[in-house]
Design an enzyme around this catalytic site. Structure first.
Site, PDB file in Angstrom:
ATOM      1  CG  ASP A 219      -1.785  -1.219   1.295  1.00  0.00           C
ATOM      2  OD1 ASP A 219      -2.593  -1.403   0.385  1.00  0.00           O
ATOM      3  OD2 ASP A 219      -1.650  -2.002   2.258  1.00  0.00           O
ATOM      4  CG  ASP A 262      -4.863  -0.856   3.412  1.00  0.00           C
ATOM      5  OD1 ASP A 262      -5.554  -0.327   2.521  1.00  0.00           O
ATOM      6  OD2 ASP A 262      -4.542  -2.061   3.402  1.00  0.00           O
ATOM      7  NE  ARG A 317     -11.550  -2.768  -1.414  1.00  0.00           N
ATOM      8  CZ  ARG A 317     -10.713  -3.755  -1.109  1.00  0.00           C
ATOM      9  NH1 ARG A 317      -9.507  -3.460  -0.652  1.00  0.00           N
ATOM     10  NH2 ARG A 317     -11.056  -5.006  -1.269  1.00  0.00           N
TER      11      ARG A 317
END
Length: 439
Positions: A219, A262, A317
């Site tokens: 990420d 995240d 998302r």
């Protein structure tokens, strides 16, 4: 300004700037508590989202002259992060720093050969019933794992507590890096263009879905078990490596990106404000698993605020939520033909989505803005789609009756910066969000 050698790398040390007492306010940014005109010493405003809860978020604002660094290379940046432990520090990033300047070849383990990997695990040979977990170290998969471990060690940068990382000017940032904010408290990341890391060695999983899938790591930024984190005026992008340019192998996209942000593993008190998230698939994940093994640490945590962010040309998302009390307001979503959904309603989530603006192309219904993954309540009020008020829950339930959403998240956000009318959001956010727009 002096220069000191640490860990074998030169780190320029800047002097502490004495601040004034005026409050620095800007339409194009949060009401950062001042005390200093230097943006590197600005702190999060008193009511600016969940990261303002309790002790608030000050990052490295209290750093002395010995702990202010200007870095221009990846080695200097990692050395500055390691210097001084958890003492308050400010790291000023000048220019674009490439964490993978030597290319993927630099990480490949001896003997690794992608053509051999494709030949060994082709579905017509290997099938789709068995994964690759048991493959030995000298197999193509074993050599891929070793190569991936080399990249993992090289591109991840661990951020300590009480740190501010800030870009200098309009063209500062990182390419191919993964910022790891793990098990720490009080971190600020501002004014950086963050080009998503490219996984040089994605794994083929024959058992993922009906046709198998390529799965990637890394990420762009991970908030893992951490508290009081403020991410502000950054630009998250796939940049020079968009998914649209990626090849397909075994009939599936060779996916080399994971998420852009995240927030996981019991993290708490996070504010993401005035950022641009663009050109990506799985953008923001809050709470990474439905499993009971992680649920115990996530329940009662994952409190995140997202405001005045621009979400442009993304698939999904923004965010997908599990467990957390997440407040999303005054964000602007600009969709294109790749759009799947914006807000994912996951296990035990309590999402409040208010005063947001959505710009959707013809043929994409507002019913797609919300996506139900699990039974959980959601508040979605005062939002506009293409300039008109839309009840997102009502239109979703009418068009997708098999995934009926329940209204009312069960809590009312109290920590909010200035809330603008949803119709005004596109002009305000598009003008003020992203790296290079601090004032």
């Amino acid at each position: 300004m002096t220069t000191q050698k640490r860990h074998g790398h030169a780190i320029r040390r800047g002097a502490v700037l004495a601040g004034c007492t005026a409050l620095v306010l800007s339409l194009a940014g949060p009401a950062a508590q001042a005390g200093h005109r230097d943006p590197a010493r600005q702190t999060l405003g008193a009511n600016d989202g969940w990261a303002a809860h309790g002790t608030g978020t000050t990052g490295g604002a209290a750093a002395d002259a010995e702990h202010v660094y200007t870095v221009t290379t990846w080695a200097q940046f990692k050395a500055a992060l390691a210097a001084g432990g958890d003492a308050p520090k400010i790291i000023k990033v000048k220019g674009t720093i490439d964490a993978v300047a030597e290319g993927c070849e630099a990480f490949a383990a001896p003997g690794y050969d992608f053509a051999a990997y494709l030949d060994k695990y082709a579905p017509e040979k290997w099938g789709l019933e068995q994964d690759l977990a048991a493959e030995p170290a000298d197999s193509p998969e074993g050599l891929r794992r070793a190569s991936a471990a080399n990249q993992d060690k090289a591109i991840k940068a661990t951020v300590p507590s009480n740190t501010t990382i800030i870009g200098v000017g309009r063209n500062a940032g990182f390419k191919g890096a993964s910022l790891q904010i793990r098990g720490v408290d009080n971190v600020i990341v501002r004014n950086l263009t963050l080009e998503s890391p490219v996984d040089c060695f994605p794994q083929w999983d024959p058992t993922d879905g009906s046709q198998g899938n390529w799965n990637s790591e890394y990420d762009t930024a991970v908030v893992h078990g951490s508290t009081h984190v403020w991410l502000d005026h950054n630009t998250f992008t796939d940049g020079s490596h968009p998914d649209s340019a990626a090849p397909a192998y075994f009939g599936m996209l060779y996916q080399q990106h994971d998420g852009q942000l995240d927030v996981v593993r019991g993290s708490d008190y996070v504010t993401a404000s005035w950022n641009v998230f663009t050109e990506h698939d799985k953008t923001i994940l809050i709470g990474n698993s439905d499993s009971e093994s992680t649920a115990a640490g996530d329940r009662g945590h994952l409190k995140v605020t997202l405001h005045h962010n621009l979400f442009a040309r993304l698939v999904e998302r923004t965010p997908r939520v599990r467990f957390g009390q997440v407040d999303a307001y005054n964000n602007h979503v600009v969709a294109d033909g790749t759009y799947s959904y914006s807000f994912g309603i996951g296990k035990e989530s309590q999402l409040v989505a208010e005063h947001n603006a959505f710009t959707l192309p013809a043929g994409i219904s507002p019913a797609k803005v919300l996506k139900k993954w699990n039974e959980a309540p959601v508040t979605a009020a005062h939002n506009v789609v293409n300039g008109r008020p839309v009840d997102l829950i009502a239109v979703h339930n009418a068009e997708i009756p098999g995934e009926t959403l329940r209204s009312g998240a069960g809590w009312t956000p109290a920590l909010r910066a200035q809330v603008h009318p949803a119709r005004a959001v596109p002009a305000i956010v598009d003008r003020g969000a992203g790296a290079g727009r601090l004032r």
